[in-house]
Motif scaffolding. Structure first.
Motif, PDB file in Angstrom:
ATOM      1  N   ALA A 134       0.828  -1.348   0.046  1.00  0.00           N
ATOM      2  CA  ALA A 134      -0.086   0.025   0.072  1.00  0.00           C
ATOM      3  C   ALA A 134       0.828   1.212  -0.110  1.00  0.00           C
ATOM      4  O   ALA A 134       0.413   2.163  -0.760  1.00  0.00           O
ATOM      5  CB  ALA A 134      -1.089   0.044   1.202  1.00  0.00           C
ATOM      6  N   GLY A 135       1.936   1.269   0.630  1.00  0.00           N
ATOM      7  CA  GLY A 135       2.870   2.157   0.606  1.00  0.00           C
ATOM      8  C   GLY A 135       3.652   2.585  -0.608  1.00  0.00           C
ATOM      9  O   GLY A 135       4.264   3.720  -0.689  1.00  0.00           O
ATOM     10  N   LEU A 136       3.704   1.730  -1.524  1.00  0.00           N
ATOM     11  CA  LEU A 136       4.094   2.111  -2.808  1.00  0.00           C
ATOM     12  C   LEU A 136       3.542   3.280  -3.441  1.00  0.00           C
ATOM     13  O   LEU A 136       4.232   4.050  -4.175  1.00  0.00           O
ATOM     14  CB  LEU A 136       3.872   0.804  -3.784  1.00  0.00           C
ATOM     15  CG  LEU A 136       4.756  -0.403  -3.437  1.00  0.00           C
ATOM     16  CD1 LEU A 136       4.630  -1.594  -4.190  1.00  0.00           C
ATOM     17  CD2 LEU A 136       6.203  -0.094  -3.291  1.00  0.00           C
ATOM     18  N   SER A 137       2.129   3.576  -3.376  1.00  0.00           N
ATOM     19  CA  SER A 137       1.899   4.853  -3.702  1.00  0.00           C
ATOM     20  C   SER A 137       1.858   5.852  -2.885  1.00  0.00           C
ATOM     21  O   SER A 137       1.305   7.120  -3.266  1.00  0.00           O
ATOM     22  CB  SER A 137       0.195   4.564  -4.185  1.00  0.00           C
ATOM     23  OG  SER A 137      -0.457   4.211  -3.485  1.00  0.00           O
ATOM     24  N   ALA A 138       2.354   5.943  -1.859  1.00  0.00           N
ATOM     25  CA  ALA A 138       2.529   7.134  -0.826  1.00  0.00           C
ATOM     26  C   ALA A 138       3.876   7.807  -1.123  1.00  0.00           C
ATOM     27  O   ALA A 138       4.691   7.382  -1.725  1.00  0.00           O
ATOM     28  CB  ALA A 138       2.720   6.474   0.523  1.00  0.00           C
ATOM     29  N   PRO A 139       3.816   8.915  -0.744  1.00  0.00           N
ATOM     30  CA  PRO A 139       4.979   9.857  -0.761  1.00  0.00           C
ATOM     31  C   PRO A 139       6.061   9.186  -0.063  1.00  0.00           C
ATOM     32  O   PRO A 139       5.881   8.670   0.903  1.00  0.00           O
ATOM     33  CB  PRO A 139       4.581  11.319  -0.019  1.00  0.00           C
ATOM     34  CG  PRO A 139       3.130  11.128   0.073  1.00  0.00           C
ATOM     35  CD  PRO A 139       2.696   9.804   0.014  1.00  0.00           C
ATOM     36  N   LEU A 140       7.191   9.295  -0.812  1.00  0.00           N
ATOM     37  CA  LEU A 140       8.607   8.722  -0.063  1.00  0.00           C
ATOM     38  C   LEU A 140       8.848   8.943   1.373  1.00  0.00           C
ATOM     39  O   LEU A 140       8.910   8.485   2.160  1.00  0.00           O
ATOM     40  CB  LEU A 140       9.799   9.040  -0.990  1.00  0.00           C
ATOM     41  CG  LEU A 140      10.064   8.246  -2.323  1.00  0.00           C
ATOM     42  CD1 LEU A 140      10.934   8.543  -3.169  1.00  0.00           C
ATOM     43  CD2 LEU A 140       9.998   6.799  -2.047  1.00  0.00           C
ATOM     44  N   VAL A 157       6.879   6.665   3.818  1.00  0.00           N
ATOM     45  CA  VAL A 157       7.532   5.357   3.790  1.00  0.00           C
ATOM     46  C   VAL A 157       8.899   5.307   4.584  1.00  0.00           C
ATOM     47  O   VAL A 157       9.331   4.340   5.409  1.00  0.00           O
ATOM     48  CB  VAL A 157       7.816   4.829   2.411  1.00  0.00           C
ATOM     49  CG1 VAL A 157       8.281   3.190   2.490  1.00  0.00           C
ATOM     50  CG2 VAL A 157       6.270   4.391   1.839  1.00  0.00           C
ATOM     51  N   TYR A 158       9.557   6.342   4.337  1.00  0.00           N
ATOM     52  CA  TYR A 158      10.906   6.423   5.010  1.00  0.00           C
ATOM     53  C   TYR A 158      10.821   7.914   5.647  1.00  0.00           C
ATOM     54  O   TYR A 158      11.268   9.180   5.270  1.00  0.00           O
ATOM     55  CB  TYR A 158      12.115   6.526   3.719  1.00  0.00           C
ATOM     56  CG  TYR A 158      11.898   5.401   2.979  1.00  0.00           C
ATOM     57  CD1 TYR A 158      12.441   4.001   3.633  1.00  0.00           C
ATOM     58  CD2 TYR A 158      11.604   5.401   2.004  1.00  0.00           C
ATOM     59  CE1 TYR A 158      12.418   3.010   2.828  1.00  0.00           C
ATOM     60  CE2 TYR A 158      11.557   4.104   0.889  1.00  0.00           C
ATOM     61  CZ  TYR A 158      12.005   3.137   1.426  1.00  0.00           C
ATOM     62  OH  TYR A 158      12.194   1.973   0.917  1.00  0.00           O
ATOM     63  N   PRO A 159      10.477   8.014   6.926  1.00  0.00           N
ATOM     64  CA  PRO A 159      10.327   9.347   7.597  1.00  0.00           C
ATOM     65  C   PRO A 159      11.520  10.075   7.759  1.00  0.00           C
ATOM     66  O   PRO A 159      11.612  11.214   7.987  1.00  0.00           O
ATOM     67  CB  PRO A 159       9.808   8.816   8.922  1.00  0.00           C
ATOM     68  CG  PRO A 159       9.133   7.370   8.818  1.00  0.00           C
ATOM     69  CD  PRO A 159      10.086   6.741   7.655  1.00  0.00           C
ATOM     70  N   GLN A 160      12.756   9.319   7.682  1.00  0.00           N
ATOM     71  CA  GLN A 160      14.007   9.873   7.714  1.00  0.00           C
ATOM     72  C   GLN A 160      14.010  10.859   6.932  1.00  0.00           C
ATOM     73  O   GLN A 160      14.973  11.799   6.827  1.00  0.00           O
ATOM     74  CB  GLN A 160      15.431   8.950   7.793  1.00  0.00           C
ATOM     75  CG  GLN A 160      15.421   7.797   6.805  1.00  0.00           C
ATOM     76  CD  GLN A 160      14.711   6.650   6.905  1.00  0.00           C
ATOM     77  OE1 GLN A 160      13.357   6.498   7.179  1.00  0.00           O
ATOM     78  NE2 GLN A 160      15.158   5.662   6.377  1.00  0.00           N
ATOM     79  N   ALA A 164      11.915  12.871   5.456  1.00  0.00           N
ATOM     80  CA  ALA A 164      11.136  14.181   5.935  1.00  0.00           C
ATOM     81  C   ALA A 164      11.825  14.822   6.882  1.00  0.00           C
ATOM     82  O   ALA A 164      11.722  16.117   6.903  1.00  0.00           O
ATOM     83  CB  ALA A 164       9.688  13.726   6.439  1.00  0.00           C
ATOM     84  N   ALA A 165      12.681  14.337   7.833  1.00  0.00           N
ATOM     85  CA  ALA A 165      13.219  14.930   8.698  1.00  0.00           C
ATOM     86  C   ALA A 165      14.379  15.901   8.104  1.00  0.00           C
ATOM     87  O   ALA A 165      14.999  16.767   8.651  1.00  0.00           O
ATOM     88  CB  ALA A 165      14.029  13.826   9.791  1.00  0.00           C
ATOM     89  N   ASN A 166      14.784  15.568   6.843  1.00  0.00           N
ATOM     90  CA  ASN A 166      15.860  16.483   6.415  1.00  0.00           C
ATOM     91  C   ASN A 166      15.123  17.423   5.225  1.00  0.00           C
ATOM     92  O   ASN A 166      16.238  18.188   4.681  1.00  0.00           O
ATOM     93  CB  ASN A 166      16.638  15.614   5.337  1.00  0.00           C
ATOM     94  CG  ASN A 166      17.425  14.439   5.948  1.00  0.00           C
ATOM     95  OD1 ASN A 166      17.987  14.866   7.013  1.00  0.00           O
ATOM     96  ND2 ASN A 166      17.924  13.294   5.505  1.00  0.00           N
ATOM     97  N   ASN A 167      13.881  17.786   5.322  1.00  0.00           N
ATOM     98  CA  ASN A 167      13.377  18.727   4.679  1.00  0.00           C
ATOM     99  C   ASN A 167      13.110  19.873   5.441  1.00  0.00           C
ATOM    100  O   ASN A 167      12.757  20.040   6.665  1.00  0.00           O
ATOM    101  CB  ASN A 167      12.191  18.614   4.030  1.00  0.00           C
ATOM    102  CG  ASN A 167      12.412  17.361   2.677  1.00  0.00           C
ATOM    103  OD1 ASN A 167      13.568  17.236   2.203  1.00  0.00           O
ATOM    104  ND2 ASN A 167      11.601  16.394   2.623  1.00  0.00           N
TER     105      ASN A 167
END
Length: 164
Positions: free
Chosen positions: A147-153, A156-159, A161-164
């Motif tokens: 299901a996560g394949l269509s989610a924003p990266l 799936v990989y919260p790390q 998001a931490a870099n943005n």
């Protein structure tokens, strides 16, 4: 029936930390070994007039890139399974991809977390074969990861998001 269940030991090292030997071993075992077996058995299975199958054991890690080269090679096998399906379907060969996290076997003996009983996994694969299906999502992790394949990266990989 051909069952491709290739898999070396899973390493949680980053893909850039693997040695060249580890990378080659994983590519040759998890991807090329399974692909070459499918190529070798395809003519034999195709000449049986249907009711034959190739089962590719992908791993839930093919959809979650946390196991370095292991994840990458299982993703490559998943990707190769689709053209195998298309090419072998006219010859009556059913190609089923199996995604599963831990199976309660010696390979996962030291792993923590839920494990699928081998007999339950086999039952799911046979049920899928009997129904004419193409894919087994054998556990909750596999369902969630697909299901996560269509989610924003970043989901799936919260790390990331931490870099943005």
């Amino acid at each position: 029936m051909l069952i491709n269940n290739a898999g070396g030991s899973v390493s949680w090292a980053g893909i850039l930390r693997h040695t060249e030997g580890e990378i080659r071993e994983n590519v040759e075992t998890n991807f090329l070994g399974s692909l070459f077996l499918a190529r070798a058995f395809a003519p034999i299975l195709s000449n049986k007039g249907g009711n034959t199958a190739i089962i590719d054991i992908h791993s839930a890690l093919s959809w979650w890139a946390v196991a370095g080269i292991y994840s990458a090679t299982k993703a490559a096998l998943w990707s190769a399974t689709n053209p195998l399906r298309i090419e072998l379907q006219p010859a009556g060969v059913q190609v089923v991809g199996v995604h599963v996290g831990y199976v309660d076997t010696a390979m996962a003996a030291n792993a923590s977390g839920p494990k699928v009983a081998p007999a339950d996994l086999v039952a799911q694969v046979f049920d899928t074969l009997e129904a004419g299906g193409y894919e087994v999502l054998a556990d909750e992790n596999s369902v969630r990861l697909k299901a996560g394949l269509s989610a924003p990266l970043e989901a799936v990989y919260p790390q990331l998001a931490a870099n943005n």
